[in-house]
Design a protein around this motif. Structure first.
Motif, PDB file in Angstrom:
ATOM      1  N   UNK A 122       0.825  -1.202   0.000  1.00  0.00           N
ATOM      2  CA  UNK A 122       0.000   0.000   0.000  1.00  0.00           C
ATOM      3  C   UNK A 122       0.861   1.255   0.000  1.00  0.00           C
ATOM      4  N   UNK A 123       1.961   1.235   0.759  1.00  0.00           N
ATOM      5  CA  UNK A 123       2.870   2.383   0.789  1.00  0.00           C
ATOM      6  C   UNK A 123       3.536   2.580  -0.569  1.00  0.00           C
ATOM      7  N   UNK A 124       3.820   1.505  -1.276  1.00  0.00           N
ATOM      8  CA  UNK A 124       4.386   1.622  -2.614  1.00  0.00           C
ATOM      9  C   UNK A 124       3.440   2.378  -3.546  1.00  0.00           C
ATOM     10  N   UNK A 125       2.152   2.098  -3.440  1.00  0.00           N
ATOM     11  CA  UNK A 125       1.178   2.806  -4.279  1.00  0.00           C
ATOM     12  C   UNK A 125       1.149   4.294  -3.952  1.00  0.00           C
ATOM     13  N   UNK A 126       1.386   4.656  -2.687  1.00  0.00           N
ATOM     14  CA  UNK A 126       1.428   6.070  -2.299  1.00  0.00           C
ATOM     15  C   UNK A 126       2.583   6.784  -2.992  1.00  0.00           C
ATOM     16  N   UNK A 127       3.760   6.152  -3.050  1.00  0.00           N
ATOM     17  CA  UNK A 127       4.904   6.767  -3.712  1.00  0.00           C
ATOM     18  C   UNK A 127       4.654   6.921  -5.217  1.00  0.00           C
ATOM     19  N   UNK A 128       4.003   5.943  -5.825  1.00  0.00           N
ATOM     20  CA  UNK A 128       3.673   6.065  -7.245  1.00  0.00           C
ATOM     21  C   UNK A 128       2.725   7.239  -7.470  1.00  0.00           C
ATOM     22  N   UNK A 129       1.745   7.397  -6.584  1.00  0.00           N
ATOM     23  CA  UNK A 129       0.798   8.514  -6.671  1.00  0.00           C
ATOM     24  C   UNK A 129       1.534   9.849  -6.595  1.00  0.00           C
ATOM     25  N   UNK A 130       2.514   9.965  -5.690  1.00  0.00           N
ATOM     26  CA  UNK A 130       3.245  11.217  -5.543  1.00  0.00           C
ATOM     27  C   UNK A 130       4.090  11.510  -6.788  1.00  0.00           C
ATOM     28  N   UNK A 131       4.697  10.498  -7.387  1.00  0.00           N
ATOM     29  CA  UNK A 131       5.478  10.711  -8.600  1.00  0.00           C
ATOM     30  C   UNK A 131       4.603  11.236  -9.733  1.00  0.00           C
ATOM     31  N   UNK A 132       3.403  10.711  -9.836  1.00  0.00           N
ATOM     32  CA  UNK A 132       2.474  11.213 -10.859  1.00  0.00           C
ATOM     33  C   UNK A 132       2.128  12.664 -10.597  1.00  0.00           C
ATOM     34  N   UNK A 169       7.692  23.072  -8.891  1.00  0.00           N
ATOM     35  CA  UNK A 169       8.666  23.577  -9.858  1.00  0.00           C
ATOM     36  C   UNK A 169      10.071  23.693  -9.269  1.00  0.00           C
ATOM     37  N   UNK A 170      10.199  24.228  -8.052  1.00  0.00           N
ATOM     38  CA  UNK A 170      11.533  24.469  -7.470  1.00  0.00           C
ATOM     39  C   UNK A 170      12.085  23.266  -6.704  1.00  0.00           C
ATOM     40  N   UNK A 171      11.316  22.237  -6.532  1.00  0.00           N
ATOM     41  CA  UNK A 171      11.763  21.083  -5.728  1.00  0.00           C
ATOM     42  C   UNK A 171      11.590  19.756  -6.451  1.00  0.00           C
ATOM     43  N   UNK A 172      11.203  19.799  -7.732  1.00  0.00           N
ATOM     44  CA  UNK A 172      10.857  18.569  -8.434  1.00  0.00           C
ATOM     45  C   UNK A 172      12.029  17.592  -8.497  1.00  0.00           C
ATOM     46  N   UNK A 173      13.229  18.090  -8.794  1.00  0.00           N
ATOM     47  CA  UNK A 173      14.383  17.189  -8.952  1.00  0.00           C
ATOM     48  C   UNK A 173      14.684  16.438  -7.658  1.00  0.00           C
ATOM     49  N   UNK A 174      14.774  17.176  -6.546  1.00  0.00           N
ATOM     50  CA  UNK A 174      15.089  16.534  -5.264  1.00  0.00           C
ATOM     51  C   UNK A 174      13.974  15.597  -4.824  1.00  0.00           C
ATOM     52  N   UNK A 175      12.734  16.051  -4.965  1.00  0.00           N
ATOM     53  CA  UNK A 175      11.607  15.204  -4.557  1.00  0.00           C
ATOM     54  C   UNK A 175      11.542  13.932  -5.398  1.00  0.00           C
ATOM     55  N   UNK A 176      11.835  14.054  -6.675  1.00  0.00           N
ATOM     56  CA  UNK A 176      11.805  12.868  -7.549  1.00  0.00           C
ATOM     57  C   UNK A 176      12.848  11.847  -7.115  1.00  0.00           C
ATOM     58  N   UNK A 177      14.072  12.326  -6.858  1.00  0.00           N
ATOM     59  CA  UNK A 177      15.136  11.413  -6.427  1.00  0.00           C
ATOM     60  C   UNK A 177      14.773  10.760  -5.096  1.00  0.00           C
ATOM     61  N   UNK A 178      14.323  11.549  -4.124  1.00  0.00           N
ATOM     62  CA  UNK A 178      13.957  11.009  -2.817  1.00  0.00           C
ATOM     63  C   UNK A 178      12.836   9.978  -2.947  1.00  0.00           C
ATOM     64  N   UNK A 179      11.827  10.286  -3.750  1.00  0.00           N
ATOM     65  CA  UNK A 179      10.673   9.389  -3.866  1.00  0.00           C
ATOM     66  C   UNK A 179      11.045   8.091  -4.561  1.00  0.00           C
ATOM     67  N   UNK A 180      11.849   8.175  -5.618  1.00  0.00           N
ATOM     68  CA  UNK A 180      12.271   6.954  -6.321  1.00  0.00           C
ATOM     69  C   UNK A 180      13.132   6.086  -5.410  1.00  0.00           C
ATOM     70  N   UNK A 181      14.066   6.707  -4.674  1.00  0.00           N
ATOM     71  CA  UNK A 181      14.903   5.941  -3.743  1.00  0.00           C
ATOM     72  C   UNK A 181      14.049   5.294  -2.659  1.00  0.00           C
ATOM     73  N   UNK A 182      13.077   6.043  -2.119  1.00  0.00           N
ATOM     74  CA  UNK A 182      12.186   5.486  -1.099  1.00  0.00           C
ATOM     75  C   UNK A 182      11.378   4.316  -1.657  1.00  0.00           C
ATOM     76  N   UNK A 227      12.241   2.301  -4.204  1.00  0.00           N
ATOM     77  CA  UNK A 227      13.116   1.148  -4.420  1.00  0.00           C
ATOM     78  C   UNK A 227      13.526   0.497  -3.096  1.00  0.00           C
ATOM     79  N   UNK A 228      13.790   1.325  -2.088  1.00  0.00           N
ATOM     80  CA  UNK A 228      14.149   0.772  -0.779  1.00  0.00           C
ATOM     81  C   UNK A 228      13.001  -0.036  -0.186  1.00  0.00           C
ATOM     82  N   UNK A 229      11.791   0.499  -0.301  1.00  0.00           N
ATOM     83  CA  UNK A 229      10.645  -0.214   0.259  1.00  0.00           C
ATOM     84  C   UNK A 229      10.374  -1.501  -0.508  1.00  0.00           C
ATOM     85  N   UNK A 230      10.592  -1.468  -1.826  1.00  0.00           N
ATOM     86  CA  UNK A 230      10.422  -2.692  -2.622  1.00  0.00           C
ATOM     87  C   UNK A 230      11.464  -3.736  -2.211  1.00  0.00           C
ATOM     88  N   UNK A 231      12.718  -3.295  -2.014  1.00  0.00           N
ATOM     89  CA  UNK A 231      13.758  -4.220  -1.558  1.00  0.00           C
ATOM     90  C   UNK A 231      13.425  -4.765  -0.168  1.00  0.00           C
TER      91      UNK A 231
END
Length: 382
Positions: free
Chosen positions: A247-257, A269-282, A284-288
């Motif tokens: 369920x938490x994985x689906x939340x991260x996918x929702x935020x990326x969208x 606009x001013x935080x997209x790059x950092x938020x994208x990296x943090x969300x993708x890492x989170x 992948x970590x949760x999937x692992x």
């Protein structure tokens, strides 16, 4: 007999000192940037990137130092490797923050002198301090690699005192250590994402703000219960934890969208790059964590519970032999704990028989494997 204290070796002290010194330098550089910006602008709108930047680095440095002490206390090589990877991710994050800060401070066509990026602008004033941060982190990363190598050899034999030399037990225990380590890093990544969302993006009156606030205790409880379940092998709680991870994985996918869809992309606009990296890492970590959790679940009820509950209380001891010299194992435990012997024989108890006298040799019992031949002096395995 005395227990070996924490930070009693050169490698341990040097490893912690490296983390503490680079943490102080990095926080000093970020604080200088914060002070320069605070002189000229108010931290509203796009400028909220700067205090969030400071908060995340402070959190990351404190988290890393606590994880380092925890890894040294437990003699956990896997967690030290996790810290090394985490430190590498901090290099990437600090480099991204140069771009994010520039996007916040420079407004094309702005009327404020400090927003136009001229040679004497605020941006050029803080740029050197921003560049120092990834350089310092990268230099300390190289030094950390050397000391982690030293600690690997220092702690490598400790696993024998936890599960013995059984290869299957060793593998199961390593997966357990990986699971606990992943849960700790999941905590940091989720906290990092939510801090950025709450400070930089979401309005307190929005429904998404309430959803994010509600998700914080749920995820933290999930991580704590999952750690408790995998340690004590509670099957029903582990099942619930694994289901909630999906369920938490689906939340991260929702935020990326939300970061990139046209209706909401301007908010990030001013935080997209950092938020994208943090969300993708989170993500992948949760999937692992979910995948390793399934493996740990399969290892329940296979005899590892005692090692999980009591094994990591291990401490090397230094004892004094009869000659007054310090011996790592004492007088006789060398035979019962040396890794090479354990690798061959397993965790058995050894006792050395005294050499028999000539008269005793004639009365020694016969060995059917030797066709009635007499047994000579021996080391028995009981």
């Amino acid at each position: 007999m005395a227990l070996e204290p924490l930070l009693s070796t050169r490698a341990q002290r040097a490893f912690v000192a490296t983390l503490v010194l680079q943490g102080l330098v990095v926080l000093a550089m970020v604080a200088v940037v914060f002070a320069f910006v605070a002189e000229h602008v108010e931290f509203t709108g796009q400028y909220k990137t700067i205090p969030c930047y400071l908060a995340l680095f402070a959190l990351a440095e404190i988290f890393e130092i606590l994880m380092a002490f925890d890894a040294l206390r437990l003699r956990n090589i896997i967690q030290l490797i996790g810290i090394f990877i985490f430190h590498g991710a901090m290099i990437v994050f600090s480099a991204l923050q140069v771009h994010e800060t520039k996007a916040a401070l420079i407004v094309p066509g702005g009327t404020d002198y400090f927003n136009r990026g001229g040679p004497d602008s605020l941006w050029n004033k803080v740029l050197p301090f921003l560049i120092v941060v990834p350089c310092v982190i990268a230099a300390s990363w190289v030094i950390m690699a050397w000391w982690i190598r030293k600690l690997y050899f220092e702690f490598g034999w400790a696993i024998f005192h936890v599960v013995g030399a059984n290869p299957a037990f060793k593998t199961m225990f390593q997966y357990y250590q990986i699971m606990i380590c992943l849960l700790k890093f999941d905590f940091f990544c989720f906290t990092g994402v939510t801090i950025q969302l709450l400070i930089l993006v979401l309005q307190t009156s929005s429904a998404e703000f309430g959803l994010t606030v509600a998700a914080i205790p749920i995820v933290l409880v999930l991580l704590a219960f999952c750690g408790w379940a995998v340690k004590r092998e509670v099957k029903w709680l582990m099942t619930i934890s694994l289901a909630l991870m999906l369920a938490a994985e689906s939340y991260f996918i929702y935020k990326l969208v939300r970061f990139y869809e046209p209706a909401s992309r301007e908010e990030y606009a001013t935080t997209r790059a950092t938020l994208t990296v943090f969300t993708i890492v989170a993500f992948l970590l949760l999937f692992a964590t979910f995948a390793v959790g399934l493996r740990c679940f399969a290892d329940f009820d296979k005899g590892l519970l005692s090692s999980k509950l009591h094994g990591q209380s291990y401490r090397p001891v230094a004892t004094h032999g009869g000659d007054g010299k310090t011996d790592l194992f004492g007088d006789s435990s060398f035979l019962t704990h040396h890794p090479l012997l354990l690798a061959v024989t397993g965790p058995k108890t050894y006792s050395q028989s005294p050499l028999p006298s000539p008269g005793e040799q004639s009365t020694m019992r016969q060995s059917s494997y030797l066709g009635g031949g007499q047994l000579g002096p021996r080391i028995s395995i009981e």
